[in-house]
Design a protein around this motif. Structure first.
Motif, PDB file in Angstrom:
ATOM      1  N   GLY A   1       0.816  -1.217   0.000  1.00 44.30           N
ATOM      2  CA  GLY A   1       0.000   0.000   0.000  1.00 44.30           C
ATOM      3  C   GLY A   1       0.846   1.262   0.000  1.00 44.30           C
ATOM      4  O   GLY A   1       0.577   2.213  -0.756  1.00 44.30           O
ATOM      5  N   ASP A   2       1.878   1.286   0.843  1.00 47.02           N
ATOM      6  CA  ASP A   2       2.756   2.467   0.900  1.00 47.02           C
ATOM      7  C   ASP A   2       3.515   2.649  -0.409  1.00 47.02           C
ATOM      8  O   ASP A   2       3.706   3.795  -0.872  1.00 47.02           O
ATOM      9  CB  ASP A   2       3.755   2.324   2.051  1.00 47.02           C
ATOM     10  CG  ASP A   2       3.088   2.433   3.420  1.00 47.02           C
ATOM     11  OD1 ASP A   2       1.991   3.030   3.492  1.00 47.02           O
ATOM     12  OD2 ASP A   2       3.656   1.913   4.396  1.00 47.02           O
ATOM     13  N   LEU A   3       3.954   1.563  -1.001  1.00 43.47           N
ATOM     14  CA  LEU A   3       4.691   1.654  -2.269  1.00 43.47           C
ATOM     15  C   LEU A   3       3.790   2.189  -3.383  1.00 43.47           C
ATOM     16  O   LEU A   3       4.230   2.987  -4.221  1.00 43.47           O
ATOM     17  CB  LEU A   3       5.256   0.283  -2.653  1.00 43.47           C
ATOM     18  CG  LEU A   3       6.368  -0.248  -1.735  1.00 43.47           C
ATOM     19  CD1 LEU A   3       6.677  -1.707  -2.044  1.00 43.47           C
ATOM     20  CD2 LEU A   3       7.634   0.608  -1.885  1.00 43.47           C
ATOM     21  N   LEU A   4       2.536   1.775  -3.389  1.00 38.06           N
ATOM     22  CA  LEU A   4       1.596   2.303  -4.378  1.00 38.06           C
ATOM     23  C   LEU A   4       1.405   3.804  -4.187  1.00 38.06           C
ATOM     24  O   LEU A   4       1.341   4.566  -5.169  1.00 38.06           O
ATOM     25  CB  LEU A   4       0.254   1.568  -4.278  1.00 38.06           C
ATOM     26  CG  LEU A   4       0.227   0.130  -4.792  1.00 38.06           C
ATOM     27  CD1 LEU A   4      -1.068  -0.561  -4.387  1.00 38.06           C
ATOM     28  CD2 LEU A   4       0.391   0.082  -6.315  1.00 38.06           C
ATOM     29  N   ASP A   5       1.335   4.244  -2.934  1.00 37.38           N
ATOM     30  CA  ASP A   5       1.215   5.679  -2.661  1.00 37.38           C
ATOM     31  C   ASP A   5       2.455   6.428  -3.159  1.00 37.38           C
ATOM     32  O   ASP A   5       2.351   7.515  -3.751  1.00 37.38           O
ATOM     33  CB  ASP A   5       1.046   5.913  -1.159  1.00 37.38           C
ATOM     34  CG  ASP A   5      -0.320   5.488  -0.640  1.00 37.38           C
ATOM     35  OD1 ASP A   5      -1.245   5.351  -1.472  1.00 37.38           O
ATOM     36  OD2 ASP A   5      -0.454   5.269   0.576  1.00 37.38           O
ATOM     37  N   ASP A   6       3.624   5.847  -2.929  1.00 38.16           N
ATOM     38  CA  ASP A   6       4.879   6.485  -3.355  1.00 38.16           C
ATOM     39  C   ASP A   6       4.953   6.643  -4.870  1.00 38.16           C
ATOM     40  O   ASP A   6       5.595   7.573  -5.380  1.00 38.16           O
ATOM     41  CB  ASP A   6       6.080   5.655  -2.886  1.00 38.16           C
ATOM     42  CG  ASP A   6       6.246   5.670  -1.370  1.00 38.16           C
ATOM     43  OD1 ASP A   6       5.637   6.537  -0.709  1.00 38.16           O
ATOM     44  OD2 ASP A   6       6.971   4.798  -0.844  1.00 38.16           O
TER      45      ASP A   6
ATOM     46  N   ASP B   1       2.755   9.711  -8.160  1.00 35.51           N
ATOM     47  CA  ASP B   1       3.149  10.846  -8.997  1.00 35.51           C
ATOM     48  C   ASP B   1       4.473  10.609  -9.727  1.00 35.51           C
ATOM     49  O   ASP B   1       5.054  11.555 -10.282  1.00 35.51           O
ATOM     50  CB  ASP B   1       3.255  12.115  -8.142  1.00 35.51           C
ATOM     51  CG  ASP B   1       1.930  12.502  -7.525  1.00 35.51           C
ATOM     52  OD1 ASP B   1       0.910  12.428  -8.236  1.00 35.51           O
ATOM     53  OD2 ASP B   1       1.912  12.867  -6.332  1.00 35.51           O
ATOM     54  N   GLU B   2       4.932   9.359  -9.741  1.00 32.60           N
ATOM     55  CA  GLU B   2       6.199   9.048 -10.412  1.00 32.60           C
ATOM     56  C   GLU B   2       5.990   8.916 -11.923  1.00 32.60           C
ATOM     57  O   GLU B   2       4.964   8.424 -12.377  1.00 32.60           O
ATOM     58  CB  GLU B   2       6.779   7.735  -9.872  1.00 32.60           C
ATOM     59  CG  GLU B   2       7.296   7.814  -8.452  1.00 32.60           C
ATOM     60  CD  GLU B   2       8.682   8.443  -8.384  1.00 32.60           C
ATOM     61  OE1 GLU B   2       9.241   8.755  -9.444  1.00 32.60           O
ATOM     62  OE2 GLU B   2       9.175   8.642  -7.261  1.00 32.60           O
ATOM     63  N   PRO B   3       6.980   9.346 -12.719  1.00 37.02           N
ATOM     64  CA  PRO B   3       6.897   9.110 -14.171  1.00 37.02           C
ATOM     65  C   PRO B   3       7.157   7.629 -14.450  1.00 37.02           C
ATOM     66  O   PRO B   3       8.177   7.077 -14.035  1.00 37.02           O
ATOM     67  CB  PRO B   3       8.015   9.985 -14.746  1.00 37.02           C
ATOM     68  CG  PRO B   3       8.997  10.122 -13.629  1.00 37.02           C
ATOM     69  CD  PRO B   3       8.203  10.089 -12.351  1.00 37.02           C
TER      70      PRO B   3
END
Length: 505
Positions: free
Chosen positions: A71-76, A79-81
Motif C-alpha cells: 500500500g505504501d509503495l503504491l502511494d509512493d 506521482d512518479e513518471p
C-alpha cells in the motif's frame, strides 16, 4: 503519467513493489499446485489436511498483499513518471490491493476452508445424485461470497463485484448485452436445426473406444499442436482443467469409452489454455505482465483451438488417418463424416462439457441467471434444482433426469466461483473475433491447419495476445489484436454461416 519504457529508469519504489508482488504470486502459485494435486492425485481421505493447508496459504497471500509495504509503495508511485508497462503493472497491483485490503483476512481464510470442504461434498453429492448433501456447503459459500462482495463495495450489485474477480475490466452490462445477443440468436437457430431434414453423419463414432488408446491419441494430438511436455503434463480428472504458469502448466482431461470426440475436444480445449499460459513472457514471471489478462481472454484461447481449429473440416482431414490408426473400427469414415459428427447439434444433451458448440452457450446462460438470483437473494439454495430444470426446459427444451446431470454437474460452485460462468461464452465470442483477424493476416490458414502447420497461428496468438500479459485492459487488447471493438458480431456470423451450411437452414 505514462511514458516510453526506454526513457524511464524504474523508480526504487517500483522495483520494491515488483519484489513484493512476486512473493504474493509465489504463494498463490504454491496454492494452485496443491489444488491441482487435490483434484488429480491426492488420496481420497486427504481433504481435512488439504483444507487447512490451502486456507493457510490463502491467508498468507492476503496478509503479504495487505499487511506488507504494498500500500505504501503504491502511494509512493502515485506521482512518479512511469513507462506504459510500469503504469500497467501499478494499475493491476493497485486494483488487486484495494480489493484485498477491504476483505478481512479471517473471511479469506474461511472462504478457502469452505471451498476445500465443499469440493469433497460436491464430488460425493454428484456421485450419489444427492443435492441435499451439497446444499449446506453451497448455502455457506453463497453467504460468504455475499459478505465478500459487501466488503469490497457495499453500494454495488454484489454479482457485478464477483464478476469483476474474473473479468475486471469488462463491465457486467457489456457482458449481459453479449449474452442477450447469444440467447436471441441461438434459441431460434437451434430450433431451426432441430427441424432440419439434413442427413448428417451423427452416428459416425458410435461404438466402444478403449480409454487407454484414447489417452495415447490425446497425447499425440497435444504433441501435434506443439504442447511443451517439458513444462507440462496430461492427467485425468473428474472435470477437465488447466493449472500452472509459463514454466509448469498442466492439463487434465477425461475419457468415456463411448465418446472419443468428447475426450479429444476437451484435450484440445485445455491445450488452448495451456498454450496461452506457456506463451506468457518468462522474464515477467510473478508480475502482472507475466500473468494472463483474465478468464474471458483465457477462454478465448481454449475455445479458438477447440472450435475454430479442432472442430474444423481442415483439422479432421489431418487427424482422421491418426484416428483410424488408433481405432481401426473407424477406417471406413470420410473426413466429411468425421467433421459432421464432431459438429452435430444434439436434440438432447444435459452436460455442459459434453455439449455441442451451440447449445453450450444456453447451458452457460442458465447458470448465469441462477447465479445472479442466488447472489441477489432472489433464489433459495433449496430451490436451485427446480429452477435449473425450469430454465433448461425454457431454453433447451429438455429436463435433466437427475441432479447429477443437472445442477450438480459442474465443479465451479464448490470453488465459490460465482461470476465465472459468463467468461466461457464471452471467451467463445472473443475467439471468433480473434480467429477472423488471424485468418485475414495469415495467408492460407486453413490449408496450413490441414497440413499440420500450426506455427503461424501460434505465432499470431503469441504476438497479439500472449506476450502482453496484463498490459492492456480487455477491450483494449481486443482492439490491439483485431482493430475492432469487442462485440458478438463475428461469433454470430460464424455460427450462422457454419451451421446454416451443415444443416441447410
Amino acid at each position: 503519467m505514462a511514458t516510453d519504457a526506454s526513457a524511464v529508469e524504474a523508480p526504487e519504489a517500483y522495483t520494491e513493489l515488483l519484489s513484493e508482488i512476486e512473493r504474493v504470486n509465489a504463494v498463490e502459485s504454491a496454492s494452485e499446485i496443491l489444488s491441482w494435486d487435490q483434484q488429480v492425485m491426492m488420496p481420497e481421505s486427504g481433504t481435512p489436511a488439504r483444507s487447512k493447508q490451502l486456507s493457510t496459504l490463502s491467508s498468507l497471500s492476503h496478509d503479504l498483499l495487505v499487511d506488507g509495504p504494498v500500500g505504501d509503495l503504491l502511494d509512493d508511485l502515485e506521482d512518479e513518471p512511469l513507462s506504459d508497462e510500469q503504469q500497467a503493472v501499478v494499475r493491476e497491483v493497485h486494483r488487486q490491493y484495494v480489493r484485498a485490503e477491504r476483505v478481512p483476512g479471517e473471511l479469506v481464510e474461511e472462504i478457502s476452508e469452505a471451498t476445500s470442504e465443499a469440493l469433497g461434498a460436491w464430488e460425493s453429492a454428484r456421485e450419489n445424485d444427492d443435492f441435499d448433501e451439497f446444499a449446506p456447503h453451497l448455502e455457506r459459500l453463497v453467504d460468504l461470497k455475499r459478505q465478500y462482495a459487501d466488503h469490497i463495495d457495499p453500494d454495488a450489485d454484489p454479482y457485478a463485484v464477483l464478476f469483476a474477480d474474473y473479468e475486471p475490466w469488462l463491465p457486467l452490462s457489456q457482458a449481459e448485452s453479449i449474452l442477450d445477443e447469444l440467447r436471441e440468436t441461438l434459441v431460434p437457430l437451434i430450433e431451426d436445426i432441430r427441424a432440419s431434414d439434413a442427413d448428417l453423419a451423427t452416428d459416425a463414432f458410435e461404438g466402444t473406444y478403449d480409454t487407454e488408446v484414447q489417452e495415447e491419441l490425446s497425447r499425440e494430438v497435444l504433441e501435434l499442436l506443439d504442447y511443451d511436455f517439458s513444462r507440462g503434463r496430461l492427467d485425468v480428472s473428474t472435470h477437465p482443467f488447466t493449472s500452472g504458469n509459463q514454466f509448469d502448466c498442466r492439463v487434465t482431461t477425461r475419457f468415456d469409452e463411448s465418446d472419443p470426440i468428447g475426450a479429444l475436444t476437451s484435450t484440445i480445449h485445455e491445450f488452448g489454455h495451456a498454450y496461452y499460459t506457456l506463451g506468457l513472457p518468462d522474464e515477467q514471471f510473478g508480475s502482472p505482465l507475466g500473468d494472463h489478462r483474465n478468464l474471458s481472454v483465457h477462454e478465448s484461447q481454449s475455445r479458438l483451438w477447440e472450435n475454430h481449429v479442432g472442430r474444423s473440416a481442415a483439422f479432421w482431414r489431418l487427424l482422421l488417418p491418426k484416428f483410424e490408426s488408433a481405432f481401426p473400427q473407424a477406417d471406413d469414415l470420410s473426413p466429411q463424416d468425421a467433421y459432421e459428427a464432431a459438429n452435430q447439434v444434439y436434440d438432447e444433451n444435459f452436460i455442459r462439457v459434453e455439449a455441442d458448440e451451440l447449445t453450450y452457450h444456453l447451458h452457460i446462460i442458465v447458470r448465469f441467471e441462477i447465479e445472479r438470483e442466488l447472489i441477489g437473494g432472489d433464489l433459495a439454495v433449496s430451490d436451485v434444482p427446480e429452477r435449473w430444470n425450469e430454465l433448461y426446459e425454457e431454453y433447451l427444451g429438455i429436463t435433466p433426469p437427475s441432479d447429477a446431470m443437472g445442477c450438480l454437474q459442474d465443479i465451479h460452485w464448490s470453488h465459490g466461483s460465482f461470476g465465472y460462468f459468463p467468461t466461457y461464452s464471452l471467451g467463445s465470442v472473443m475467439a471468433a473475433q480473434l480467429y477472423d483477424a488471424a485468418s485475414d493476416e495469415i495467408d492460407d490458414l486453413e490449408p496450413k491447419i490441414e497440413a499440420g502447420n500450426f506455427e503461424p497461428l501460434g505465432e499470431w496468438l503469441r504476438e497479439n495476445i500472449h506476450q502482453h500479459g496484463q498490459r492492456y485492459r480487455t477491450n483494449e487488447l481486443v482492439v490491439e489484436a483485431t482493430g475492432e471493438d469487442f462485440t458478438a458480431e463475428a461469433f454470430i456470423d460464424y455460427v450462422t454461416e457454419k451451421y446454416g451450411e451443415l444443416y441447410d437452414c
